[in-house]
Design a protein around this motif. Structure first.
Motif, PDB file in Angstrom:
ATOM      1  N   PRO A 161       0.825  -1.210   0.000  1.00  0.00           N
ATOM      2  CA  PRO A 161       0.000   0.000   0.000  1.00  0.00           C
ATOM      3  C   PRO A 161       0.862   1.266   0.000  1.00  0.00           C
ATOM      4  O   PRO A 161       1.827   1.372   0.764  1.00  0.00           O
ATOM      5  CB  PRO A 161      -0.791  -0.113   1.298  1.00  0.00           C
ATOM      6  CG  PRO A 161      -0.689  -1.554   1.708  1.00  0.00           C
ATOM      7  CD  PRO A 161       0.642  -2.010   1.220  1.00  0.00           C
ATOM      8  N   ILE A 182      -5.275   5.937   0.965  1.00  0.00           N
ATOM      9  CA  ILE A 182      -4.560   4.893   0.224  1.00  0.00           C
ATOM     10  C   ILE A 182      -4.590   5.302  -1.244  1.00  0.00           C
ATOM     11  O   ILE A 182      -5.648   5.337  -1.867  1.00  0.00           O
ATOM     12  CB  ILE A 182      -5.211   3.522   0.429  1.00  0.00           C
ATOM     13  CG1 ILE A 182      -5.162   3.136   1.916  1.00  0.00           C
ATOM     14  CG2 ILE A 182      -4.516   2.470  -0.420  1.00  0.00           C
ATOM     15  CD1 ILE A 182      -5.911   1.867   2.243  1.00  0.00           C
ATOM     16  N   LEU A 185      -1.650   0.616  -4.899  1.00  0.00           N
ATOM     17  CA  LEU A 185      -1.017  -0.640  -4.495  1.00  0.00           C
ATOM     18  C   LEU A 185       0.085  -0.931  -5.507  1.00  0.00           C
ATOM     19  O   LEU A 185      -0.107  -0.780  -6.718  1.00  0.00           O
ATOM     20  CB  LEU A 185      -2.025  -1.785  -4.481  1.00  0.00           C
ATOM     21  CG  LEU A 185      -3.180  -1.683  -3.488  1.00  0.00           C
ATOM     22  CD1 LEU A 185      -4.144  -2.846  -3.675  1.00  0.00           C
ATOM     23  CD2 LEU A 185      -2.664  -1.645  -2.057  1.00  0.00           C
TER      24      LEU A 185
END
Length: 322
Positions: A161, A182, A185
């Motif tokens: 992340p 976030i 990824l």
């Protein structure tokens, strides 16, 4: 979070409104999401995709594949979303929806909101982004490779992340908390000493220098137990995510009420115009409704899931009225 693209219907809707339709069948195409599909077909698209009843058999309600059939069926005040996989080896998934969290005991929040992080102190992680290796620009996005300075003792593997700091929530000279999101990824590609190269496999926003690699961050759907606390004091909105001029459905806001005021994650609260209340429980017209996503000691992050009119910051937060 990307919304659904063009759609294919296998039922004839004609001149009938979607609210009167008993069933819709959607064939999934690349780029579709359950949240986007629900928002396309359901008659209150601003609210319905956000709040999902708990279903223990569904560990990832967002996961669908091209060729799957999503069947949306209206049953009274509720909606049932059924995912029939193209491949028979995969199980059929059934998801029950309700119009509002006030009708539920627990909810699962859409990924675009569960990706927001609200903390009382700045977070520390295992690395920081230095630059985009695939271009001269400052920003990196899906498919780009980034260089990350990491601590020597850290050996990251799997999904990594990447988190960006959005803002500090301040009011009256006091910092109540810090907002992170976030952003992406990434997957490790190579490493030399304390320099890691990773490819961005999924992104919500652009990754930039200074963003954080937080390998131990637990990414999962945000599940909340719904409650209705009785407040001893009125609260105020001290910040709006995205700094929009007005407050309405889907806005994330920050309030000066927290654990010390009796709030928990999942608390339902009401929004009132300033001057309409003399104190908690004193009456007044409820202009909007909040669901607390994350509570800290003296403040909380909350989602506006309903409002009668666009609201400014000069509103009060009080007890919830059904």
């Amino acid at each position: 979070m990307k919304r659904a693209m063009l759609i294919v219907l296998f039922v004839f809707i004609g001149m009938t409104s979607l609210a009167e339709t008993k069933e819709v069948v959607h064939v999934v195409k690349k780029g579709d999401t359950l949240w986007g599909i629900s928002g396309t077909y359901l008659n209150t698209p601003l609210s319905w995709p956000l709040l999902w009843s708990r279903n223990k058999e569904i560990t990832n309600p967002h996961l669908i594949y091209p060729g799957d059939k999503v069947i949306i069926r209206w049953i009274g005040n509720n909606v049932v979303v059924k995912v029939v996989p193209k491949e028979k080896a995969r199980p059929v998934k059934t998801i029950k929806l309700s119009k509002s969290p006030e009708h539920m005991n627990s909810v699962i929040i859409s990924p675009e909101y569960s990706g927001l992080i609200y903390t009382s102190k700045p977070i520390t992680c295992q690395g920081s982004i230095l630059k985009n290796e695939d271009g001269p620009g400052e920003f990196a996005t899906l498919g780009d490779t980034v260089s990350i300075k990491i601590k020597p003792e850290i050996h990251p593997t799997g999904r990594l992340p990447i988190v960006s700091r959005e803002s500090a929530i301040k009011a009256g000279g006091i910092i109540y908390g810090y907002v992170y999101r976030i952003a992406a990824l990434a997957r490790p590609v190579s490493r030399v000493d304390n320099m890691l190269h990773a490819k961005i496999m999924y992104s919500v926003k652009e990754v930039t220098k200074g963003d954080l690699l937080c390998k131990d961050l637990d990414i999962k759907p945000l599940t909340l137990a719904v409650s209705r606390p009785k407040l001893k004091a009125m609260g105020h909105i001290i910040g709006i995510y995205g700094e929009t001029a007005e407050i309405g459905p889907l806005n994330v806001v920050f309030i000066d009420l927290g654990k010390k005021h009796g709030l928990k994650d999942g608390s339902l609260l009401g929004i009132y115009k300033a001057g309409s209340l003399s104190g908690p429980g004193s009456g007044g017209i409820q202009e909007g409704k909040l669901l607390v996503l994350k509570v800290l000691g003296e403040s909380s992050m909350a989602l506006v899931f309903e409002s009668k009119v666009p609201l400014g910051r000069d509103v009060l937060v009080g007890d919830f009225k059904p």
